[in-house]
Write an enzyme that holds these catalytic residues in place. Sequence first.
Site, PDB file in Angstrom:
ATOM      1  N   GLU A 185      31.069  31.426  46.134  1.00 40.81           N
ATOM      2  CA  GLU A 185      30.033  32.411  45.795  1.00 40.81           C
ATOM      3  C   GLU A 185      30.173  32.826  44.339  1.00 40.81           C
ATOM      4  O   GLU A 185      31.279  33.033  43.856  1.00 40.81           O
ATOM      5  CB  GLU A 185      30.222  33.630  46.723  1.00 40.81           C
ATOM      6  CG  GLU A 185      29.174  34.699  46.595  1.00 40.81           C
ATOM      7  CD  GLU A 185      29.402  35.870  47.571  1.00 40.81           C
ATOM      8  OE1 GLU A 185      29.743  35.641  48.754  1.00 40.81           O
ATOM      9  OE2 GLU A 185      29.248  37.021  47.130  1.00 40.81           O
ATOM     10  N   ASP A 204      28.584  35.735  41.817  1.00 42.88           N
ATOM     11  CA  ASP A 204      27.838  36.986  41.980  1.00 42.88           C
ATOM     12  C   ASP A 204      27.453  37.712  40.705  1.00 42.88           C
ATOM     13  O   ASP A 204      28.261  37.836  39.781  1.00 42.88           O
ATOM     14  CB  ASP A 204      28.718  38.040  42.702  1.00 42.88           C
ATOM     15  CG  ASP A 204      29.047  37.670  44.120  1.00 42.88           C
ATOM     16  OD1 ASP A 204      28.260  36.974  44.735  1.00 42.88           O
ATOM     17  OD2 ASP A 204      30.125  38.095  44.580  1.00 42.88           O
ATOM     18  N   GLU A 254      26.000  41.698  40.706  1.00 39.49           N
ATOM     19  CA  GLU A 254      25.582  42.829  41.529  1.00 39.49           C
ATOM     20  C   GLU A 254      25.338  44.001  40.595  1.00 39.49           C
ATOM     21  O   GLU A 254      26.059  44.169  39.610  1.00 39.49           O
ATOM     22  CB  GLU A 254      26.661  43.209  42.550  1.00 39.49           C
ATOM     23  CG  GLU A 254      26.654  42.321  43.784  1.00 39.49           C
ATOM     24  CD  GLU A 254      27.608  42.814  44.867  1.00 39.49           C
ATOM     25  OE1 GLU A 254      27.253  42.738  46.045  1.00 39.49           O
ATOM     26  OE2 GLU A 254      28.714  43.273  44.531  1.00 39.49           O
ATOM     27  N   ASN A 282      38.178  38.474  44.821  1.00 38.62           N
ATOM     28  CA  ASN A 282      39.102  39.290  44.007  1.00 38.62           C
ATOM     29  C   ASN A 282      39.114  38.894  42.538  1.00 38.62           C
ATOM     30  O   ASN A 282      40.157  38.890  41.900  1.00 38.62           O
ATOM     31  CB  ASN A 282      40.538  39.206  44.555  1.00 38.62           C
ATOM     32  CG  ASN A 282      40.631  39.740  45.967  1.00 38.62           C
ATOM     33  OD1 ASN A 282      39.879  40.654  46.339  1.00 38.62           O
ATOM     34  ND2 ASN A 282      41.506  39.166  46.768  1.00 38.62           N
ATOM     35  N   GLU A 340      36.819  40.289  40.110  1.00 35.41           N
ATOM     36  CA  GLU A 340      35.743  41.130  39.590  1.00 35.41           C
ATOM     37  C   GLU A 340      35.881  41.394  38.086  1.00 35.41           C
ATOM     38  O   GLU A 340      36.974  41.639  37.593  1.00 35.41           O
ATOM     39  CB  GLU A 340      35.737  42.490  40.299  1.00 35.41           C
ATOM     40  CG  GLU A 340      35.504  42.431  41.796  1.00 35.41           C
ATOM     41  CD  GLU A 340      36.778  42.224  42.607  1.00 35.41           C
ATOM     42  OE1 GLU A 340      37.845  42.011  42.002  1.00 35.41           O
ATOM     43  OE2 GLU A 340      36.697  42.276  43.848  1.00 35.41           O
TER      44      GLU A 340
END
Length: 292
Positions: free
Chosen positions: A101, A103, A105, A128, A130
């Site tokens: 994935e 991302d 957001e 994990n 980020e």
Amino acid sequence: MAGLRAKTLIFVLVAALATLDHTFVEADFIKNMIVTWGQDHIGMTGDNLKLVLDQSAGSAIRSKVAHLFGSVEMFLKLVPGDSAGTVVAYYLSSTGTAHDEIDFEFLGNATGEPYTIHTNLYVQGKGNREQQFRPWFNPTTGFHNYTIHWNPSEIVWFVDGTPIRVFRNYEKEGIAYPNKQGMKVFASLWNADDWATQGGRVKTNWTLAPFVAEGRRYRARACLWQGSVSIKQCADPTVPSNWWTSPSFSQLTTLQLTKMQKIRDGFMIYDYCKDTNRFGGVMPPECSKQQF
Ligand SMILES: *[C@@H]1O[C@H](CO)[C@@H](O)[C@H](O)[C@H]1NC(C)=O
Ligand SMILES: *[C@@H]1O[C@H](CO)[C@@H](O)[C@H](O)[C@H]1NC(C)=O
Ligand SMILES: *[C@@H]1O[C@H](CO)[C@@H](O)[C@H](O)[C@H]1NC(C)=O
């Protein structure tokens, strides 16, 4: 002879169709997306997407097809005003327990307080990773270009043409890289007031519902995934060919790298690679490698 000619013709037709399969998808929400949540909370026309959230439901769409590598763009205008508790997610994801994935957001905030641009990466089920940024513009008054560029050697997150993050392929050194599973493209608007805004302290103010985020210009210049893909067939005339096939790193120009460094210096608010407490001092291995 006629039979042979017919066979040749069929062969040529099949070859042509196979090539067409790998051409990139044009910008059109209706043609390329299906609604997966909140049928009556979604407005979709060819080039316009409306995601709605109220107390009864949020909304989500996903692409019909999966891609392995490509450049996926969407212009987004986020929920204006008091957007606390709301999250717009825009990401690529495969399915299954060991999913990959990539991302973007967007975490809403109280009126006048800044949004958070949250990025993450999962490889074979493990996230994990980020990194978060403050937008350096108002993401609620106009449409901005959020692009995920993913090729065999690196993933780049772009905002309005400026790269903000890179994840390189260090597979040869034992660090997993997403390059085996096709991913679909997803966009959604949902309530996450248990964690999203100021750690969950600021809740969604439902008297302000419905909350609305908008999308435009969805474009996946990407290889179609049908269980396998030939990278050479993904060549997109608008993307330099080395984006697809070059085994070398640093496909960003010096100017792009300079711009990225400025954004990271000025607007990055969280980096998992600097969070030593979280990992008990044993940092993820990519953190000690050159990142871009
Ligand atoms: C959006 O950004 C990407 C990445 O920089 C770029 O390749 C693309 O051309 C941009 N799209 C538009 C429509 O400007
Ligand atoms: C919301 O605003 C507060 C105060 O400026 C800030 O600390 C926080 O990071 C912002 N974003 C989110 C998602 O809470
Ligand atoms: C929620 O929004 C209403 C309408 O604007 C406002 O009167 C109220 O003070 C808001 N509540 C909170 C907790 O901010």
